[in-house]
Design a protein around this motif. Structure first.
Motif, short mmCIF file in Angstrom:
data_model
loop_
_atom_site.label_atom_id
_atom_site.label_comp_id
_atom_site.label_asym_id
_atom_site.label_seq_id
_atom_site.Cartn_x
_atom_site.Cartn_y
_atom_site.Cartn_z
N LEU A 62 7.24 -4.14 -4.73
CA LEU A 62 6.77 -3.15 -3.75
C LEU A 62 6.63 -1.78 -4.41
CD1 LEU A 62 8.98 -4.23 -0.70
CD2 LEU A 62 6.53 -4.65 -1.01
N GLY A 71 3.47 -1.77 -6.29
CA GLY A 71 2.33 -1.57 -5.39
C GLY A 71 2.15 -0.12 -5.01
N LYS A 128 -0.95 -2.78 -3.47
CA LYS A 128 -0.40 -4.14 -3.56
C LYS A 128 -1.45 -5.11 -4.10
CE LYS A 128 2.63 -3.38 0.44
NZ LYS A 128 2.90 -3.77 1.84
#
Length: 561
Positions: free
Chosen positions: A208, A211, A168
């Motif tokens: 997400l 990441g 991330k």
């Protein structure tokens, strides 16, 4: 402990061996009121065994107890109360402290056995928050207390330097990072990027996935990702070390999560060899027992987890240090995790798993809520320490402007105030963050204990104390509470070891400080020249024990404030 053992020995002989010596010691109490004696023994259990009334048993046993150390023994209802001979005890206790100095209270309980202590363990690329204070100061104090009790502590800072959060952060840096700004103020900028990532991910969930992909590339050794990770880690360590240095805390190992990357496959193979791994919905788990959920070893996609890493770390640490005990100073919320890990190790056949302990502690709360780095609700430890130091220096400039080494002493007071505020509490309880409470210089605070010691040192300087000078100890009504407190120091250390609880020592130094300050207010120590040195012996003993008690908590004891 000596006088409790003497009392226990007399009781053992007088109660016809119905109770063992250790059982008797455990039942001995300290009366709430001084007029009831120094120690008391309740006879309820003996009454049940002998089928007699507690009052009658107490009277019978009291009449059979005789010791040169006891001034009086009396039965009060179901209790046997003993009064120690004040002059004898005072002479023995103070002489022992003056002779042994900071070794007073030292024991060989641990017989040199190694104890690994997993403490602090902040996440790299994030600032050192107040949330990490508890593990850091509790673990450090436990190491010092265990060392005093004959153990060989091994302080391990198991850094959080691996995991999806780095994917991330790498993603955030690549999207919004400015290299010049990050190099100028690395941790602050990285925190801002980490917070921004989660804010944006709430609006764009596909972030997400980005990441996760970035972390996968890091795991696979992508040069650019690895270079960023190393940079984040190096900058974080420099910041952490600056804070650790201010707090006087050192480590024997800083092997973090990444260190065990190449050691986890061995754990998986061992579990397979021992036929402990089973499949559950595509993942690999170890069935622990009927009361706990299975311990997840590998995810469906083959990725390992915290449990796999901690199993690898436990095996490595036992092979490297041959520990007698392994302590994990980690918050209450990880209780299930450690129960599972310890159970898996036991199922693997490692008997030493029984000597592994999760030293739980409550959360540091802000306004009654958990602090969160992800949402930016975090109080930075370094800012708290700086503010505490600044306030301490302000107080010095007001009350003692001519004091030498003001900056050093301000640091000792300010940092000590923050650390003591944590350590005086039972570690299992939550603490609500309050800068005002931490920095108070009166009441149950570190500065109060430090100031008490500085006052004692000032009295010793003014009286030109000579420890070798032949003089007795003046034991009057005002001095006796101090003598009894001084005698209890080794027991406070012993309790702290057995309960893995530094607050036992913190509460002790507070009690001793209160007793001494009351004595100081009632006794003109320097006015009576005939008995001055005798009283100064008591003052010196107090200073020795306060200084050592503060040291065991990781605090300094400045001689001037």
């Amino acid at each position: 402990m000596k006088y409790i053992n003497l009392f226990a020995q007399e009781l053992y002989a007088a109660c016809d061996e119905k109770l063992g010596k250790e059982e008797i010691v455990q039942r001995i109490e300290k009366p709430k009121h001084e007029e009831l004696g120094d120690y008391a023994f309740p006879c309820f259990d003996l009454a049940r065994m002998k089928r007699e009334t507690p009052k009658r048993i107490a009277a019978n046993i009291a009449s059979r107890i005789h010791s040169a150390h006891f001034e009086k023994v009396e039965a009060v209802g179901p209790y046997i109360n003993v009064f120690l001979k004040k002059e004898t005890v005072a002479y023995e206790v103070v002489r022992k402290i003056l002779q042994e100095g900071n070794h007073y209270g030292t024991s060989n309980l641990g017989k040199g056995g190694a104890v690994t202590i997993d403490l602090s363990s902040p996440n790299i690329a994030k600032p050192f928050s107040m949330g990490h204070l508890r593990s850091t100061v509790i673990g450090n104090a436990l190491a010092l207390i265990l060392e005093k009790s004959g153990y060989r502590p091994v302080r391990i800072n198991h850094l959080g330097d691996w995991g999806t959060q780095f994917g991330k952060l790498i993603t955030a840096y690549r999207k919004w990072g400015n290299e010049a700004q990050v190099r100028q103020n690395t941790i602050k900028e990285l925190l801002a990027l980490y917070i921004k990532f989660h804010e944006e991910a709430d609006l764009t969930p596909s972030l997400l996935d980005d990441g996760r992909k970035a972390f996968k590339s890091l795991e696979e050794g992508d040069p650019d990702a690895v270079a960023l990770w190393k940079w984040f880690r190096e900058e974080s360590l420099q910041e952490f070390n600056r804070i650790y240095q201010l707090m006087g805390i050192t480590f024997d190992s800083t092997n973090g999560e990444a260190f065990y990357n190449d050691k986890m496959q061995c754990v998986v193979e061992l579990l397979e060899e021992k036929e402990l791994l089973t499949e559950s919905q595509g993942a690999m788990v170890v069935e622990v027992d009927d009361h706990l959920p299975p311990c997840l070893i590998k995810k469906k996609d083959g990725a390992t987890l915290y449990a796999t890493r901690d199993l690898a770390a436990a095996l490595y640490r036992y092979e490297t240090y041959g520990f007698n005990q392994a302590l994990y100073v980690v918050g209450n919320e990880q209780s299930l995790h450690f129960k599972q890990v310890f159970k898996v190790l036991k199922k693997m056949g490692y008997e030493w798993a029984d000597q592994m302990h999760h030293i739980t502690f409550g959360m540091m709360l802000k306004d009654g809520k958990k602090m969160s780095t992800r949402k930016g609700k975090v109080v930075l430890l370094e800012e708290v320490l700086k503010e505490a130091i600044a306030l301490a220096k302000e107080n010095i400039n007001t009350k003692n402007p001519l004091l030498k080494n003001k900056q050093i002493i301000a640091e000792q007071i300010g940092v000590g105030a923050v650390m003591f505020h944590d350590l005086k509490n039972d570690r299992r309880n939550d603490i609500d963050f309050s800068l005002e409470d931490m920095l108070r210089v009166e009441g149950e605070t570190g500065p109060y204990v430090q100031y008490t010691n500085a006052r004692a040192c000032s009295i010793l300087r003014k009286g030109q104390f000579q420890s070798e000078k032949n003089s007795s100890i003046i034991v009057d009504k005002e001095a006796w509470p101090i003598i009894t407190r001084l005698n209890e120091f080794p027991m406070a250390v012993d309790r702290a070891v057995k309960e893995y609880d530094p607050s036992q020592v913190a509460k002790y130094v507070l009690d001793l400080s209160r007793s001494f300050n009351k004595y100081y207010g009632q006794t003109r120590i320097l006015d009576d020249k005939t008995h001055m040195n005798a009283r100064l012996k008591l003052v010196s003993a107090v200073s020795i024990v306060l200084t050592e008690g503060l040291r065991l908590l990781g605090l300094h004891a400045p001689e001037e404030m």
